[in-house]
Scaffold this motif. Sequence first.
Motif, mmCIF file in Angstrom:
data_model
loop_
_atom_site.group_PDB
_atom_site.id
_atom_site.type_symbol
_atom_site.label_atom_id
_atom_site.label_comp_id
_atom_site.label_asym_id
_atom_site.label_seq_id
_atom_site.Cartn_x
_atom_site.Cartn_y
_atom_site.Cartn_z
ATOM 1 N N ALA A 163 27.482 -57.897 0.519
ATOM 2 C CA ALA A 163 26.447 -57.167 -0.213
ATOM 3 C C ALA A 163 26.298 -57.722 -1.619
ATOM 4 O O ALA A 163 25.180 -57.867 -2.139
ATOM 5 C CB ALA A 163 26.786 -55.674 -0.259
ATOM 6 N N TRP A 164 27.450 -58.007 -2.245
ATOM 7 C CA TRP A 164 27.424 -58.595 -3.585
ATOM 8 C C TRP A 164 26.669 -59.926 -3.587
ATOM 9 O O TRP A 164 25.810 -60.167 -4.444
ATOM 10 C CB TRP A 164 28.852 -58.810 -4.079
ATOM 11 C CG TRP A 164 28.944 -59.613 -5.344
ATOM 12 C CD1 TRP A 164 29.099 -60.958 -5.456
ATOM 13 C CD2 TRP A 164 28.851 -59.110 -6.684
ATOM 14 N NE1 TRP A 164 29.131 -61.337 -6.780
ATOM 15 C CE2 TRP A 164 28.977 -60.224 -7.546
ATOM 16 C CE3 TRP A 164 28.690 -57.839 -7.225
ATOM 17 C CZ2 TRP A 164 28.933 -60.087 -8.938
ATOM 18 C CZ3 TRP A 164 28.655 -57.713 -8.605
ATOM 19 C CH2 TRP A 164 28.768 -58.819 -9.441
ATOM 20 N N ALA A 165 26.984 -60.800 -2.625
ATOM 21 C CA ALA A 165 26.353 -62.114 -2.571
ATOM 22 C C ALA A 165 24.844 -61.993 -2.388
ATOM 23 O O ALA A 165 24.071 -62.734 -3.008
ATOM 24 C CB ALA A 165 26.962 -62.941 -1.436
ATOM 25 N N TYR A 166 24.420 -61.039 -1.542
ATOM 26 C CA TYR A 166 22.974 -60.860 -1.338
ATOM 27 C C TYR A 166 22.294 -60.428 -2.636
ATOM 28 O O TYR A 166 21.273 -61.001 -3.038
ATOM 29 C CB TYR A 166 22.727 -59.822 -0.240
ATOM 30 C CG TYR A 166 21.257 -59.484 -0.098
ATOM 31 C CD1 TYR A 166 20.393 -60.335 0.591
ATOM 32 C CD2 TYR A 166 20.737 -58.316 -0.680
ATOM 33 C CE1 TYR A 166 19.039 -60.041 0.698
ATOM 34 C CE2 TYR A 166 19.386 -58.019 -0.573
ATOM 35 C CZ TYR A 166 18.542 -58.884 0.110
ATOM 36 O OH TYR A 166 17.217 -58.605 0.207
ATOM 37 N N LEU A 167 22.860 -59.422 -3.299
ATOM 38 C CA LEU A 167 22.267 -58.949 -4.546
ATOM 39 C C LEU A 167 22.281 -60.031 -5.623
ATOM 40 O O LEU A 167 21.351 -60.148 -6.420
ATOM 41 C CB LEU A 167 23.001 -57.697 -5.031
ATOM 42 C CG LEU A 167 22.785 -56.435 -4.205
ATOM 43 C CD1 LEU A 167 23.688 -55.314 -4.706
ATOM 44 C CD2 LEU A 167 21.320 -55.998 -4.275
ATOM 45 N N TRP A 168 23.351 -60.816 -5.650
ATOM 46 C CA TRP A 168 23.437 -61.900 -6.627
ATOM 47 C C TRP A 168 22.327 -62.927 -6.376
ATOM 48 O O TRP A 168 21.656 -63.379 -7.308
ATOM 49 C CB TRP A 168 24.809 -62.564 -6.514
ATOM 50 C CG TRP A 168 25.105 -63.565 -7.598
ATOM 51 C CD1 TRP A 168 25.724 -63.344 -8.794
ATOM 52 C CD2 TRP A 168 24.802 -64.969 -7.552
ATOM 53 N NE1 TRP A 168 25.816 -64.522 -9.499
ATOM 54 C CE2 TRP A 168 25.263 -65.537 -8.769
ATOM 55 C CE3 TRP A 168 24.195 -65.804 -6.617
ATOM 56 C CZ2 TRP A 168 25.127 -66.890 -9.071
ATOM 57 C CZ3 TRP A 168 24.047 -67.162 -6.909
ATOM 58 C CH2 TRP A 168 24.514 -67.689 -8.118
ATOM 59 N N LEU A 169 22.110 -63.278 -5.118
ATOM 60 C CA LEU A 169 21.115 -64.294 -4.786
ATOM 61 C C LEU A 169 19.697 -63.852 -5.121
ATOM 62 O O LEU A 169 18.868 -64.658 -5.551
ATOM 63 C CB LEU A 169 21.209 -64.650 -3.297
ATOM 64 C CG LEU A 169 22.371 -65.549 -2.892
ATOM 65 C CD1 LEU A 169 22.511 -65.581 -1.385
ATOM 66 C CD2 LEU A 169 22.168 -66.962 -3.435
ATOM 67 N N VAL A 170 19.400 -62.582 -4.939
ATOM 68 C CA VAL A 170 18.024 -62.110 -5.174
ATOM 69 C C VAL A 170 17.819 -61.636 -6.610
ATOM 70 O O VAL A 170 16.732 -61.174 -6.966
ATOM 71 C CB VAL A 170 17.646 -60.985 -4.190
ATOM 72 C CG1 VAL A 170 17.738 -61.475 -2.754
ATOM 73 C CG2 VAL A 170 18.496 -59.736 -4.401
ATOM 74 N N GLY A 171 18.849 -61.763 -7.451
ATOM 75 C CA GLY A 171 18.684 -61.389 -8.856
ATOM 76 C C GLY A 171 18.789 -59.913 -9.130
ATOM 77 O O GLY A 171 18.248 -59.426 -10.131
ATOM 78 N N GLY A 172 19.513 -59.197 -8.286
ATOM 79 C CA GLY A 172 19.598 -57.754 -8.453
ATOM 80 C C GLY A 172 20.791 -57.267 -9.240
ATOM 81 O O GLY A 172 21.003 -56.053 -9.346
ATOM 82 N N LEU A 173 21.573 -58.189 -9.799
ATOM 83 C CA LEU A 173 22.803 -57.786 -10.486
ATOM 84 C C LEU A 173 22.762 -57.998 -11.990
ATOM 85 O O LEU A 173 23.417 -57.284 -12.740
ATOM 86 C CB LEU A 173 24.001 -58.553 -9.901
ATOM 87 C CG LEU A 173 24.339 -58.202 -8.456
ATOM 88 C CD1 LEU A 173 25.365 -59.177 -7.908
ATOM 89 C CD2 LEU A 173 24.889 -56.780 -8.364
ATOM 90 N N PHE A 174 22.030 -58.972 -12.471
ATOM 91 C CA PHE A 174 21.990 -59.287 -13.887
ATOM 92 C C PHE A 174 20.565 -59.185 -14.415
ATOM 93 O O PHE A 174 19.598 -59.495 -13.702
ATOM 94 C CB PHE A 174 22.525 -60.701 -14.156
ATOM 95 C CG PHE A 174 23.956 -60.901 -13.746
ATOM 96 C CD1 PHE A 174 24.970 -60.194 -14.356
ATOM 97 C CD2 PHE A 174 24.283 -61.806 -12.750
ATOM 98 C CE1 PHE A 174 26.299 -60.376 -13.986
ATOM 99 C CE2 PHE A 174 25.601 -62.002 -12.368
ATOM 100 C CZ PHE A 174 26.615 -61.281 -12.988
ATOM 101 N N GLU A 175 20.455 -58.807 -15.675
ATOM 102 C CA GLU A 175 19.129 -58.730 -16.289
ATOM 103 C C GLU A 175 18.514 -60.117 -16.478
ATOM 104 O O GLU A 175 17.334 -60.239 -16.828
ATOM 105 C CB GLU A 175 19.209 -58.018 -17.643
ATOM 106 C CG GLU A 175 20.023 -58.733 -18.704
ATOM 107 C CD GLU A 175 21.488 -58.336 -18.695
ATOM 108 O OE1 GLU A 175 22.123 -58.416 -19.761
ATOM 109 O OE2 GLU A 175 22.008 -57.944 -17.625
ATOM 110 N N HIS A 176 19.295 -61.166 -16.218
ATOM 111 C CA HIS A 176 18.818 -62.524 -16.422
ATOM 112 C C HIS A 176 18.090 -63.063 -15.202
ATOM 113 O O HIS A 176 17.657 -64.210 -15.194
ATOM 114 C CB HIS A 176 20.000 -63.432 -16.769
ATOM 115 C CG HIS A 176 20.963 -62.788 -17.709
ATOM 116 N ND1 HIS A 176 22.103 -62.144 -17.283
ATOM 117 C CD2 HIS A 176 20.922 -62.627 -19.050
ATOM 118 C CE1 HIS A 176 22.742 -61.641 -18.325
ATOM 119 N NE2 HIS A 176 22.053 -61.920 -19.396
ATOM 120 N N GLY A 177 17.967 -62.248 -14.154
ATOM 121 C CA GLY A 177 17.233 -62.664 -12.973
ATOM 122 C C GLY A 177 18.067 -63.474 -12.008
ATOM 123 O O GLY A 177 19.281 -63.335 -11.928
#
Length: 252
Positions: A163-177
Amino acid sequence: PRRRTAVWVTTFPKCGTTFMEQIVLLLLNGGDADLLTNHNQNDYDPTTGRGKVWAEQRVRVTPDTASATAPIGDPSRKKKSPPMSTADFASMPAPRVLKTHAPRQMFLDVQPFSPPPAAATGRPDPLAAGTKVIYVSRSAADACVSAYYHAANPHRLGFPFDAWAYLWLVGGLFEHGRWSDHVAGWRAEAARSPEQVLWVRYEDLKADPAREVRRVADFVGVEADAALVERVVVGSGFESMRARAGPMAGFY
């Protein structure tokens, strides 16, 4: 406030930010690691005039912002850096070392088009004259894994890695996109402005640190002989920084 001698260390999160900050600060301070404050991630200390500023996080533009006069080494300080007024920021001695995770289109140190274009072109305002940007890229897989173990420690919180990897790839974890957009934006700027943007790969820093330190020294205008390069390589090494950082972890 702008200065021609500003050096920006620019990365996507967990791509070698503190590593490069250490290299730049060592180069500017004769390779003397004792002059730096690794225990506080080298945050700017107004009593010594050394260290880096994370501009978006620390500088406040409101007129009632108090001056940041507490020294970084003061044991009464909390780990979080005190706010800095724009006047304090302007008074930093040259060259200012600044940190940012901003994507290219949100980078602060630019010179707006004058007059502004009649229609949106999709191209961001050009970098301000004299601004130096060192962009550190890192493998997407390694950056994602590093963030999983260090950014708020989702691993210990039980966050599933898939789940973390998916969110990281789509830019859902950091305000930097997204990592991919961040790298592409700065890669295009490096191609447009090679005299202002130095592209450094994290993997090259690890494989041949002396060569990369010499590249950084040339870029920031420091005459680095073999002895200085060696001091910087040693002082920015993982074991050296960890020993000086005390309880701080995850600084690479």
